[in-house]
Motif scaffolding. Structure first.
Motif, PDB file in Angstrom:
ATOM      1  N   LEU A 118      63.175 -33.296  13.112  1.00 21.48           N
ATOM      2  CA  LEU A 118      62.643 -31.997  12.817  1.00 21.48           C
ATOM      3  C   LEU A 118      64.190 -30.927  12.939  1.00 21.48           C
ATOM      4  N   ALA A 119      65.324 -31.449  13.337  1.00 23.07           N
ATOM      5  CA  ALA A 119      66.291 -30.781  13.610  1.00 23.07           C
ATOM      6  C   ALA A 119      66.595 -30.914  11.973  1.00 23.07           C
ATOM      7  N   LEU A 120      66.790 -32.128  11.492  1.00 18.30           N
ATOM      8  CA  LEU A 120      67.535 -32.357  10.031  1.00 18.30           C
ATOM      9  C   LEU A 120      66.989 -31.715   9.226  1.00 18.30           C
ATOM     10  N   ALA A 121      65.266 -32.086   9.220  1.00 15.85           N
ATOM     11  CA  ALA A 121      64.839 -31.138   8.382  1.00 15.85           C
ATOM     12  C   ALA A 121      64.678 -30.446   7.933  1.00 15.85           C
ATOM     13  N   ARG A 122      65.175 -29.307   9.210  1.00 16.78           N
ATOM     14  CA  ARG A 122      65.101 -27.266   9.454  1.00 16.78           C
ATOM     15  C   ARG A 122      66.143 -26.718   8.901  1.00 16.78           C
ATOM     16  N   HIS A 123      67.889 -28.077   9.211  1.00 12.84           N
ATOM     17  CA  HIS A 123      68.997 -27.800   9.121  1.00 12.84           C
ATOM     18  C   HIS A 123      68.605 -28.138   7.050  1.00 12.84           C
ATOM     19  N   GLU A 124      67.967 -29.735   6.825  1.00 10.92           N
ATOM     20  CA  GLU A 124      67.918 -29.478   4.987  1.00 10.92           C
ATOM     21  C   GLU A 124      67.416 -28.385   4.687  1.00 10.92           C
ATOM     22  N   LEU A 125      66.062 -27.897   4.858  1.00  3.99           N
ATOM     23  CA  LEU A 125      66.122 -26.893   4.404  1.00  3.99           C
ATOM     24  C   LEU A 125      66.320 -25.488   3.993  1.00  3.99           C
ATOM     25  N   LYS A 126      67.589 -25.468   5.151  1.00  3.41           N
ATOM     26  CA  LYS A 126      67.724 -23.838   5.028  1.00  3.41           C
ATOM     27  C   LYS A 126      69.039 -24.171   3.881  1.00  3.41           C
ATOM     28  N   ARG A 127      69.762 -25.890   4.429  1.00  4.83           N
ATOM     29  CA  ARG A 127      70.653 -25.355   2.403  1.00  4.83           C
ATOM     30  C   ARG A 127      70.220 -25.648   1.456  1.00  4.83           C
ATOM     31  N   ILE A 128      68.677 -25.991   1.441  1.00  4.07           N
ATOM     32  CA  ILE A 128      67.950 -26.168  -0.199  1.00  4.07           C
ATOM     33  C   ILE A 128      67.804 -24.700  -0.493  1.00  4.07           C
ATOM     34  N   GLY A 129      67.111 -23.728   0.826  1.00  5.41           N
ATOM     35  CA  GLY A 129      66.982 -22.388   0.535  1.00  5.41           C
ATOM     36  C   GLY A 129      68.219 -21.898  -0.177  1.00  5.41           C
ATOM     37  N   ALA A 130      69.146 -21.794   0.650  1.00  4.40           N
ATOM     38  CA  ALA A 130      70.105 -21.182   0.257  1.00  4.40           C
ATOM     39  C   ALA A 130      70.629 -21.758  -1.300  1.00  4.40           C
ATOM     40  N   TYR A 131      70.345 -21.914  -2.003  1.00  2.00           N
ATOM     41  CA  TYR A 131      70.492 -22.514  -3.000  1.00  2.00           C
ATOM     42  C   TYR A 131      69.249 -21.954  -4.209  1.00  2.00           C
ATOM     43  N   ILE A 132      68.310 -21.990  -4.265  1.00  2.00           N
ATOM     44  CA  ILE A 132      67.028 -21.291  -4.315  1.00  2.00           C
ATOM     45  C   ILE A 132      67.373 -19.897  -4.408  1.00  2.00           C
ATOM     46  N   GLU A 133      68.156 -19.147  -3.493  1.00  2.72           N
ATOM     47  CA  GLU A 133      67.992 -17.759  -3.480  1.00  2.72           C
ATOM     48  C   GLU A 133      69.450 -17.021  -4.113  1.00  2.72           C
ATOM     49  N   GLY A 134      70.361 -18.400  -4.639  1.00  6.49           N
ATOM     50  CA  GLY A 134      71.425 -18.083  -5.201  1.00  6.49           C
ATOM     51  C   GLY A 134      72.063 -17.207  -4.968  1.00  6.49           C
TER      52      GLY A 134
END
Length: 122
Positions: A106-122
């Protein structure tokens, strides 16, 4: 990274079952990958839109000057993580990731979603 690339990357998270990018103003999925007979991502996108809206209303009623980062729903066999993307070009978007609880970190998944979300936010 485009939406399809971001969704594909989210599916590489250990235990990922399905992922969607959702506009929580309309409840519409802008894209999704995965899912299956036990996880209809269109239904999940619409349902989780209501979860996000309810949380936003609650924060407003409480007068809290806080920002929701993510919402976690734990089921007996799955984790559902909702990552809000407040800087998504003025849109009201969230990433929704469903994980197999027995295989996910779960901790890693949250970290990865944060990182991926930053790409989408641009």
């Amino acid at each position: 990274m485009n939406i399809e690339g971001a969704l594909k990357e989210a599916m590489t998270v250990e235990g990922a079952i399905g992922v969607a990018l959702v506009d929580y103003e309309s409840g519409m999925s802008l894209g999704h990958i995965g899912g299956g007979p036990g996880l209809d991502l269109e239904v999940a996108a619409a349902g989780n839109t209501e979860v996000v809206r309810a949380k936003m209303r609650t924060l407003a009623r409480l007068g809290l000057n806080e920002t929701v980062e993510d919402i976690l729903i734990t089921l007996t066999g799955q984790y559902h993580v909702i990552r809000l993307l407040p800087n998504s070009g003025g849109g009201a978007l969230f990433l929704y990731l469903a994980l197999d609880r027995s295989r996910a970190n779960l901790a890693l998944a949250r970290h990865e979603l944060k990182r991926i979300g930053a790409y989408i936010e641009g």
